[in-house]
Design an enzyme around this catalytic site. Structure first.
Site, PDB file in Angstrom:
ATOM      1  N   ARG A 108      29.385   5.498  -0.006  1.00 19.91           N
ATOM      2  CA  ARG A 108      28.567   6.547  -0.624  1.00 19.91           C
ATOM      3  C   ARG A 108      28.046   7.451   0.484  1.00 19.91           C
ATOM      4  O   ARG A 108      27.557   6.956   1.507  1.00 19.91           O
ATOM      5  CB  ARG A 108      27.385   5.912  -1.375  1.00 19.91           C
ATOM      6  CG  ARG A 108      26.500   6.963  -2.023  1.00 19.91           C
ATOM      7  CD  ARG A 108      25.443   6.339  -2.905  1.00 19.91           C
ATOM      8  NE  ARG A 108      24.381   5.714  -2.112  1.00 19.91           N
ATOM      9  CZ  ARG A 108      23.355   5.065  -2.669  1.00 19.91           C
ATOM     10  NH1 ARG A 108      23.285   4.918  -3.987  1.00 19.91           N
ATOM     11  NH2 ARG A 108      22.427   4.536  -1.908  1.00 19.91           N
TER      12      ARG A 108
ATOM     13  N   CYS B 130      26.146  -0.180 -10.351  1.00 20.04           N
ATOM     14  CA  CYS B 130      25.795  -0.778  -9.059  1.00 20.04           C
ATOM     15  C   CYS B 130      24.286  -0.852  -8.824  1.00 20.04           C
ATOM     16  O   CYS B 130      23.836  -1.103  -7.715  1.00 20.04           O
ATOM     17  CB  CYS B 130      26.476  -0.034  -7.913  1.00 20.04           C
ATOM     18  SG  CYS B 130      26.005   1.697  -7.790  1.00 20.04           S
TER      19      CYS B 130
ATOM     20  N   HIS C  47      12.469  -0.369   3.830  1.00 18.60           N
ATOM     21  CA  HIS C  47      13.739  -0.491   4.539  1.00 18.60           C
ATOM     22  C   HIS C  47      13.935  -1.884   5.112  1.00 18.60           C
ATOM     23  O   HIS C  47      15.038  -2.403   5.151  1.00 18.60           O
ATOM     24  CB  HIS C  47      13.798   0.556   5.652  1.00 18.60           C
ATOM     25  CG  HIS C  47      13.532   1.918   5.127  1.00 18.60           C
ATOM     26  ND1 HIS C  47      13.041   2.940   5.881  1.00 18.60           N
ATOM     27  CD2 HIS C  47      13.660   2.411   3.882  1.00 18.60           C
ATOM     28  CE1 HIS C  47      12.893   4.000   5.136  1.00 18.60           C
ATOM     29  NE2 HIS C  47      13.254   3.706   3.925  1.00 18.60           N
TER      30      HIS C  47
ATOM     31  N   ARG D 111      26.061   1.602   1.087  1.00 17.46           N
ATOM     32  CA  ARG D 111      24.975   2.586   1.261  1.00 17.46           C
ATOM     33  C   ARG D 111      24.965   3.051   2.714  1.00 17.46           C
ATOM     34  O   ARG D 111      24.373   2.408   3.581  1.00 17.46           O
ATOM     35  CB  ARG D 111      23.625   1.947   0.926  1.00 17.46           C
ATOM     36  CG  ARG D 111      23.428   1.582  -0.546  1.00 17.46           C
ATOM     37  CD  ARG D 111      22.050   0.962  -0.753  1.00 17.46           C
ATOM     38  NE  ARG D 111      21.621   0.953  -2.127  1.00 17.46           N
ATOM     39  CZ  ARG D 111      21.537  -0.143  -2.896  1.00 17.46           C
ATOM     40  NH1 ARG D 111      21.902  -1.315  -2.415  1.00 17.46           N
ATOM     41  NH2 ARG D 111      21.102  -0.064  -4.138  1.00 17.46           N
TER      42      ARG D 111
ATOM     43  N   ASP E 239      17.876   4.402 -10.284  1.00 16.67           N
ATOM     44  CA  ASP E 239      17.366   5.764 -10.424  1.00 16.67           C
ATOM     45  C   ASP E 239      17.464   6.256 -11.863  1.00 16.67           C
ATOM     46  O   ASP E 239      16.585   6.968 -12.332  1.00 16.67           O
ATOM     47  CB  ASP E 239      18.105   6.710  -9.464  1.00 16.67           C
ATOM     48  CG  ASP E 239      17.538   6.603  -8.062  1.00 16.67           C
ATOM     49  OD1 ASP E 239      16.296   6.649  -7.933  1.00 16.67           O
ATOM     50  OD2 ASP E 239      18.307   6.432  -7.102  1.00 16.67           O
TER      51      ASP E 239
HETATM   52  C1  PEP Z   1      20.616   3.147  -7.998  1.00 14.89           C
HETATM   53  O1  PEP Z   1      19.901   4.136  -8.009  1.00 14.89           O
HETATM   54  O2  PEP Z   1      20.723   2.354  -8.955  1.00 14.89           O
HETATM   55  C2  PEP Z   1      21.425   2.841  -6.812  1.00 14.89           C
HETATM   56  C3  PEP Z   1      22.323   1.881  -6.824  1.00 14.89           C
HETATM   57  O3  PEP Z   1      21.175   3.558  -5.687  1.00 14.89           O
HETATM   58  P1  PEP Z   1      19.923   3.301  -4.739  1.00 14.89           P
HETATM   59  O4  PEP Z   1      19.252   2.026  -5.198  1.00 14.89           O
HETATM   60  O5  PEP Z   1      20.478   3.191  -3.366  1.00 14.89           O
HETATM   61  O6  PEP Z   1      19.105   4.519  -4.967  1.00 14.89           O
HETATM   62 MG    MG Z   2      20.064   5.688  -6.498  1.00 15.22          MG
END
Ligand code: PEP
Ligand code: MG
Length: 755
Positions: free
Chosen positions: A510, A680, A367, A474, A633
């Site tokens: 989000r 993103c 974080h 976020r 992800d």
């Molecule tokens: C992702 O998963 O690519 C994303 C943008 O979300 P986070 O990195 O916040 O999981």
């Molecule tokens: Mg993600």
């Protein structure tokens, strides 16, 4: 017993006088060895200092041939002295010459001495040198004498640590603790930082080593222990909602140590030998560090950290020194060095003075890394032992793009990095100039560049970069940096502040993406075997609708009279979208009933980051106004490779045919359904990866502010049609290659596209 220990106390007092004398370092050291020899009734007392070439050099002696000073050296590990340096343990021998490690240096004339007592000079877990006394006659050194010599070695450790001895070292031979070191960690946040070390939760510098009144020191120790124990109990009692992000397990370990009999006994013995309570803590902790630091067992090393933290708490309690560096003490170019740090702690520092952050624990997705990126300071994580290797004020350079850390750099290293920093600044200036140039490829394809954000401190970047919108806000970051769960009203205030600050810039909020790696310190943690596959994001939101509805209400209220975009993370099925939309509708009805003004326009979208969605696009796309691909992800789930596990995180390349085909399916289907699509994840912010994305049909990318310049420079020089043809050809092939990265790099080079 006490009276027999008058000796060491007297010696320490003498040494204190010598330390205060305005004499040269050599004279001081010469006086010190005379005092030690006489106090310990030894014919010889010698000091060896560890140099950066791993040799121990004789720096001063009483009793051995004076000509040998600064001439006699030995390898660490060689002879008795070398062995003490290597093992960081004392050695007491009544017949030194019969010891298997004994070796002798003729120029010193030491052959006539039978008994030998040597102790390491320790500081912060590293050995700085060796202190030795020798006697002609055979004699057995008592336990008290060994301890007295160890205590004396602390005084010498101070001298070595201050750098005072460097002036008398043989030319060209630097003493080890001042030497230049190249360390390596994980590249977390881009940029080059040159500055001076500021230790977060700094070690206490002990001004008073020698006690005036041992009984008083015992009482001080007891009071401090009582207070530290009490504080730990309070934290444990607060249970899982423990403050400052400390988890119960750590606190329980603290509590165990704080009551540990052996530890307490050693502390009392150290006070008995004439030390102040704080010096006793330091002394006992030095021993523990030296013993445990050489163990490779991760469990034991972790316990050492806990013990270190406890000792540090105790020292702060005893000296009353503050845990954080005051604003006045911060140099203008501070590089914070810490074992671990929470995001809120980083925000407490004066941002104007911050030049970088180095952590022992904490990788790219920690974080604090998010905050470091948001405030634009370079960060390197996972640097083993770094807090033990630095002293406050040391010169340090960090490179957040390579993970390199240069400690006490030599002038040539320093100027090389200064040049690198200048180059970066120049490049930044060029990017800056591009910000008003429309983002259109050479063949006229318009590309939308958007920015990822999550905190108010991100917002000025919108104006700096001229990002078209905030493509991903976020919202969990507010939750992650807060000390307690932000209430609906606080959420509303944040969203409203964001929209007020950016009246003409669309923002895609989000909903909470917590769980998995995103842990809230104040929320009890579910023990899950596979948190990345567990109860997280929209799953929590749908199972705990109160939570999601509070957030939706905050967003809808903040968007009153304006255009609002809301996006749901981690969606896996069409029915989850229906459920989320249903909750949103209910909130809209609730607000209407209570007379609230609603948003002028509301667009609802989802993240595409769970592979199941790829096979349900015909059901899913018609249900939403927009989608945004979370490639971080999506990569992790597509390859079944944990994005936070160093062993596998970089094992698979997103520029593999399989990932690119998956990504292309989304743009192809979105075109059919007329759904707007953005990407993103981190991919979008890397020029070469962005090139590939343009080639498979992406026209909107959202990224961290620092990436906008480099990606735009790439796009302005790119022919999107050529890229498309090149990639189509690669994806049609059946070569079985894991990645097209190198092919694409050659393509970019041949076409003069800057990466
Ligand atoms: C992702 O998963 O690519 C994303 C943008 O979300 P986070 O990195 O916040 O999981
Ligand atoms: Mg993600």
């Amino acid at each position: 017993m006490r009276s027999a220990l008058g000796g060491p106390r007297l010696l320490l007092r003498r040494l204190r006088e010598v330390m205060a004398d305005p004499v040269s370092a050599q004279v001081r050291l010469d006086k010190i060895v005379v005092h030690i020899a006489s106090n310990m009734v030894a014919e010889v007392c010698s000091v060896y200092v560890l140099r950066d070439d791993s040799r121990l050099e004789l720096f001063a002696t009483e009793g051995l041939n004076r000509e040998a000073v600064h001439l006699t050296t030995m390898r660490s590990g060689e002879g008795l002295v070398g062995r003490i340096a290597e093992t960081a343990e004392a050695l007491a021998l009544s017949d030194a010459q019969s010891h298997p490690a004994f070796s002798y240096k003729p120029e010193t004339g030491e052959e006539i001495y039978q008994s030998f007592l040597g102790v390491p000079i320790l500081r912060g877990g590293s050995t700085l040198g060796v202190l030795v006394v020798q006697n002609k006659a055979r004699r057995t050194y008592s336990e008290e004498e060994v301890e007295a010599l160890e205590t004396t070695a602390m005084v010498l450790a101070e001298m070595v640590a201050t750098g005072e001895l460097q002036s008398i070292a043989r030319p060209g031979a630097e003493i080890a603790n001042r030497r230049h070191m190249s360390l390596h960690g994980i590249a977390v946040a881009d940029g080059v930082g040159l500055g001076h070390v500021v230790l977060h939760e700094p070690r206490v510098t002990i001004k008073q080593l020698i006690a005036e009144d041992p009984a008083r020191e015992e009482a001080r120790l007891d009071a401090a222990l009582e207070s530290v124990r009490h504080n730990i109990d309070l934290l444990v009692d607060r249970g899982n909602a423990a403050g400052a992000g400390e988890h119960r397990e750590v606190l329980e370990t603290f509590r165990m140590f704080a009551h540990d009999r052996g530890w307490l006994r050693r502390l009392r013995e150290a006070i008995g030998s004439g030390l102040t309570a704080e010096a006793a803590v330091e002394r006992v902790q030095n021993d523990a560090r030296a013993k445990l630091a050489r163990r490779t067992d991760p469990y034991l090393r972790e316990r050492l950290h806990d013990l270190d933290d406890l000792a540090n708490r105790l020292l702060h309690e005893l000296t009353g020194e503050s845990f954080v560096v005051s604003h006045e003490q911060m140099p203008d170019n501070a590089i914070i060095v810490a074992r671990a740090m929470g995001p809120a702690a980083l925000l407490d520092y004066d941002r104007k003075k911050l030049r970088g952050l180095v952590l022992e624990d904490g990788g790219a997705s920690s974080h604090v890394a998010i905050v470091a990126r948001a405030i634009g300071i370079p960060m390197v994580g996972d640097v083993t032992n770094v807090t033990d290797l630095v002293e406050t004020g040391d010169a340090i350079i960090i490179d957040g793009s390579t993970g390199d850390v240069e400690l006490r750099p030599q002038p040539d290293v320093q100027s090389a990095y200064a040049e690198k920093a200048r180059l970066r600044a120049r490049r930044q200036e060029q990017y800056h100039k591009l910000r008003d140039v429309p983002c259109v490829t050479k063949d006229g394809v318009k590309i939308g560049l958007h920015m990822n954000a999550g905190l108010l401190i991100d917002l000025p970047h919108v104006a700096e970069t001229r990002a078209q919108s905030i493509g991903l806000f976020r919202t969990e970051l507010q939750f992650m940096v807060a000390a307690q769960f932000p209430r609906g009203e606080q959420q509303y205030q944040l969203y409203k502040s964001v929209m007020d600050a950016l009246p003409d810039t669309p923002v895609t909020f989000r909903t909470l993406d917590i769980g998995g790696d995103k842990i809230l310190p104040y929320m009890s943690r579910l023990e899950e075997d596979n948190p990345a596959l567990g109860w997280r994001a929209i799953r929590i939101g749908l199972d705990r609708p109160g939570l999601l509805r509070t957030q939706l209400r905050a967003m809808l209220r903040a968007g009153a009279g304006r255009d609002l975009r809301i996006m749901f993370p981690m969606v896996a099925t069409a029915s989850e979208i229906d459920a989320a939309k249903d909750l949103t509708m209910r909130e809209i009805m609730h607000l209407t009933r209570h007379g609230y003004e609603l948003p002028r326009d509301l667009k609802l979208g989802i993240m595409i980051e769970v592979p199941s969605v790829l096979f349900a696009l015909d059901e899913i796309l018609p249900r939403v106004d927009f989608v945004s691909v979370g490639s971080n992800d999506l990569t992790q789930y597509l390859f079944a490779a944990d994005r936070d596990n160093k062993r596998v995180a970089t094992r698979f390349d997103p520029l593999s045919p399989s990932m690119l085909r998956a990504l292309k399916t989304i743009t192809d289907k979105a075109a059919v359904h007329g759904t707007s699509v953005t990407l993103c994840g981190e991919m979008g912010g890397k020029p070469l990866d962005a090139l590939a994305l343009i080639g498979i049909g992406y026209r909107n990318l959202s990224m961290s502010p620092a990436s906008l310049g480099p990606v735009k420079a790439m796009l302005l020089a790119l022919d999107a049609g050529e890229a498309q043809a090149f990639i189509a050809d690669k994806l049609a092939g059946t070569s079985g290659a894991d990645s097209i990265r190198e092919d694409l790099r050659s393509f970019a080079e041949a076409k003069g596209v800057p990466l």
